[in-house]
Design a protein around this motif. Sequence first.
Motif, PDB file in Angstrom:
ATOM      1  N   PRO A 157       0.837  -1.200   0.000  1.00  0.00           N
ATOM      2  CA  PRO A 157       0.000   0.000   0.000  1.00  0.00           C
ATOM      3  C   PRO A 157       0.873   1.251   0.000  1.00  0.00           C
ATOM      4  O   PRO A 157       2.089   1.182   0.265  1.00  0.00           O
ATOM      5  CB  PRO A 157      -0.795  -0.124   1.305  1.00  0.00           C
ATOM      6  CG  PRO A 157      -0.014  -1.064   2.158  1.00  0.00           C
ATOM      7  CD  PRO A 157       0.708  -1.995   1.235  1.00  0.00           C
ATOM      8  N   ALA A 158       0.268   2.396  -0.270  1.00  0.00           N
ATOM      9  CA  ALA A 158       1.028   3.639  -0.456  1.00  0.00           C
ATOM     10  C   ALA A 158       1.772   4.073   0.807  1.00  0.00           C
ATOM     11  O   ALA A 158       2.785   4.780   0.717  1.00  0.00           O
ATOM     12  CB  ALA A 158       0.085   4.743  -0.919  1.00  0.00           C
ATOM     13  N   TYR A 159       1.301   3.655   1.984  1.00  0.00           N
ATOM     14  CA  TYR A 159       1.927   4.107   3.220  1.00  0.00           C
ATOM     15  C   TYR A 159       3.160   3.286   3.604  1.00  0.00           C
ATOM     16  O   TYR A 159       3.792   3.552   4.636  1.00  0.00           O
ATOM     17  CB  TYR A 159       0.926   4.130   4.367  1.00  0.00           C
ATOM     18  CG  TYR A 159       0.250   2.809   4.639  1.00  0.00           C
ATOM     19  CD1 TYR A 159       0.861   1.831   5.423  1.00  0.00           C
ATOM     20  CD2 TYR A 159      -1.020   2.539   4.134  1.00  0.00           C
ATOM     21  CE1 TYR A 159       0.249   0.621   5.677  1.00  0.00           C
ATOM     22  CE2 TYR A 159      -1.645   1.340   4.383  1.00  0.00           C
ATOM     23  CZ  TYR A 159      -1.020   0.379   5.159  1.00  0.00           C
ATOM     24  OH  TYR A 159      -1.646  -0.816   5.408  1.00  0.00           O
ATOM     25  N   VAL A 160       3.511   2.274   2.817  1.00  0.00           N
ATOM     26  CA  VAL A 160       4.726   1.485   3.066  1.00  0.00           C
ATOM     27  C   VAL A 160       5.850   2.018   2.187  1.00  0.00           C
ATOM     28  O   VAL A 160       5.707   2.109   0.964  1.00  0.00           O
ATOM     29  CB  VAL A 160       4.493  -0.011   2.781  1.00  0.00           C
ATOM     30  CG1 VAL A 160       5.802  -0.789   2.949  1.00  0.00           C
ATOM     31  CG2 VAL A 160       3.417  -0.571   3.699  1.00  0.00           C
ATOM     32  N   ILE A 161       6.954   2.389   2.809  1.00  0.00           N
ATOM     33  CA  ILE A 161       8.100   2.951   2.093  1.00  0.00           C
ATOM     34  C   ILE A 161       9.296   2.040   2.315  1.00  0.00           C
ATOM     35  O   ILE A 161       9.691   1.768   3.458  1.00  0.00           O
ATOM     36  CB  ILE A 161       8.411   4.377   2.588  1.00  0.00           C
ATOM     37  CG1 ILE A 161       7.197   5.292   2.381  1.00  0.00           C
ATOM     38  CG2 ILE A 161       9.637   4.937   1.864  1.00  0.00           C
ATOM     39  CD1 ILE A 161       7.347   6.661   3.001  1.00  0.00           C
ATOM     40  N   ARG A 162       9.872   1.562   1.225  1.00  0.00           N
ATOM     41  CA  ARG A 162      11.011   0.643   1.295  1.00  0.00           C
ATOM     42  C   ARG A 162      12.321   1.399   1.087  1.00  0.00           C
ATOM     43  O   ARG A 162      12.487   2.127   0.103  1.00  0.00           O
ATOM     44  CB  ARG A 162      10.886  -0.423   0.209  1.00  0.00           C
ATOM     45  CG  ARG A 162       9.595  -1.239   0.262  1.00  0.00           C
ATOM     46  CD  ARG A 162       9.724  -2.453   1.129  1.00  0.00           C
ATOM     47  NE  ARG A 162       8.471  -3.215   1.172  1.00  0.00           N
ATOM     48  CZ  ARG A 162       8.323  -4.372   1.815  1.00  0.00           C
ATOM     49  NH1 ARG A 162       9.354  -4.895   2.448  1.00  0.00           N
ATOM     50  NH2 ARG A 162       7.161  -4.988   1.831  1.00  0.00           N
ATOM     51  N   ILE A 163      13.258   1.194   2.012  1.00  0.00           N
ATOM     52  CA  ILE A 163      14.598   1.748   1.863  1.00  0.00           C
ATOM     53  C   ILE A 163      15.366   0.867   0.873  1.00  0.00           C
ATOM     54  O   ILE A 163      15.351  -0.361   0.991  1.00  0.00           O
ATOM     55  CB  ILE A 163      15.327   1.776   3.215  1.00  0.00           C
ATOM     56  CG1 ILE A 163      14.559   2.609   4.238  1.00  0.00           C
ATOM     57  CG2 ILE A 163      16.754   2.307   3.041  1.00  0.00           C
ATOM     58  CD1 ILE A 163      14.391   4.065   3.882  1.00  0.00           C
ATOM     59  N   PRO A 164      16.039   1.440  -0.127  1.00  0.00           N
ATOM     60  CA  PRO A 164      16.782   0.627  -1.105  1.00  0.00           C
ATOM     61  C   PRO A 164      17.826  -0.269  -0.432  1.00  0.00           C
ATOM     62  O   PRO A 164      18.558   0.173   0.461  1.00  0.00           O
ATOM     63  CB  PRO A 164      17.454   1.674  -1.996  1.00  0.00           C
ATOM     64  CG  PRO A 164      16.589   2.891  -1.868  1.00  0.00           C
ATOM     65  CD  PRO A 164      16.088   2.882  -0.448  1.00  0.00           C
ATOM     66  N   CYS A 165      17.876  -1.518  -0.881  1.00  0.00           N
ATOM     67  CA  CYS A 165      18.810  -2.506  -0.330  1.00  0.00           C
ATOM     68  C   CYS A 165      19.513  -3.214  -1.489  1.00  0.00           C
ATOM     69  O   CYS A 165      18.966  -4.159  -2.064  1.00  0.00           O
ATOM     70  CB  CYS A 165      18.083  -3.527   0.537  1.00  0.00           C
ATOM     71  SG  CYS A 165      17.303  -2.826   2.006  1.00  0.00           S
ATOM     72  N   PRO A 166      20.714  -2.773  -1.843  1.00  0.00           N
ATOM     73  CA  PRO A 166      21.409  -3.397  -2.971  1.00  0.00           C
ATOM     74  C   PRO A 166      21.868  -4.823  -2.689  1.00  0.00           C
ATOM     75  O   PRO A 166      22.092  -5.600  -3.606  1.00  0.00           O
ATOM     76  CB  PRO A 166      22.603  -2.474  -3.197  1.00  0.00           C
ATOM     77  CG  PRO A 166      22.813  -1.786  -1.886  1.00  0.00           C
ATOM     78  CD  PRO A 166      21.468  -1.644  -1.268  1.00  0.00           C
TER      79      PRO A 166
END
Length: 374
Positions: A49-58
């Motif tokens: 959903p729009a309220y979940v924000i994922r931090i980039p994880c290479p």
Amino acid sequence: MRIFFVTNNYTPYAGGVVQSITAITQALQAEGHDVFIITLTFLKTHNDPAYVIRIPCPIRFMFKKNYMAIPWRPTHAIMDLIEKYKPDIIHIHHPFLLGTSALRAAKKYNIKCIFTYHTLYEHYVHYVPLPKIIIQPLMHRSIQIFCNQVDAIIAPSTSIKNYLLLQNITTPITVIPSPLRNIFTYNTHNVLKKNNDQYFELLLVTRCTPEKNIPFVFNVLQLLPLHFRLTIVGYGSEYERLQTLAFDTLCISKERIQFIHKPSETDLLSIYRVSHLFIFPSQTDTQAIVLAESMSQGIPVIALDGPGQRDIIINRVNGFITTNAKETAEIILKISADKKFYDYLVSGAQATAHNYHSSIIIQKLLMLYNTIKI
């Protein structure tokens, strides 16, 4: 309020921490608050959903069938999110990785910072791909430092609060358990419980991992007559091994044990409603919200003693806390032979579950949010 939940565990994980975060998020949103879940990127794509924000994880990999991810510049990423959304509260759910970055960002921007101590971390060092002799003392010290830097700590049970006080934690600690998930909130009546008099049905809903102590329930079942059956609903790294242990090593009949892997919510409710007792072997859970879920369906709980059990189970009222397999089996036999006593335990379980409804838990949480001084 606008609230950041910062967690290293979220979907595709499905354990107690994820369920707790989801339930609290939904309850806060229903009260009109903005909640953003800040978490790691475990997969190439997530259906969030729009309220979940994922931090980039290479860096992403699997370890013991668990998703692992290493974030890229997480402190910088969280600061950018603070600049954009301007949260009133940063609520951290793990003291490592994103938790450390979120604390640093909260201090920089002078934002209230709360930490929920979900886990007895020293019992989970086998999930870290480093030697236990190295990681355990480092983990203990880093958690102690982290806890003394946040503005408030939530302990999910009194036992965990007392444990933290013994660790020289000076930050104020408030006991607030996780709320019931929505699917359990409105099912507090005893539905079709004893529609099959041939068997007495025991139930365990759990992650199948070493710290959950699941072989204990096999030992209990072997002490009971053949009309007692056990259903294990679960998933995890030990799922297949436990079946081998039950059926091949211990030679327990498949008519007495069934394993059900990740049922739908509807199917899970159906499983609860045809069960008589919930049997709980873990001694490491900090709150065991699954016990409240069981009680919400009118199922008393028989649990091996542990920190998460002591706040919710009242002996002879909604279940029993036990110390060994023999005692557990004897109590189950006593309950099964006394319908009047069983019905009394069912009523006690239902009454207890009301205390875990989201409307009650969220008011306690909001009161804490509003009283924190920084």
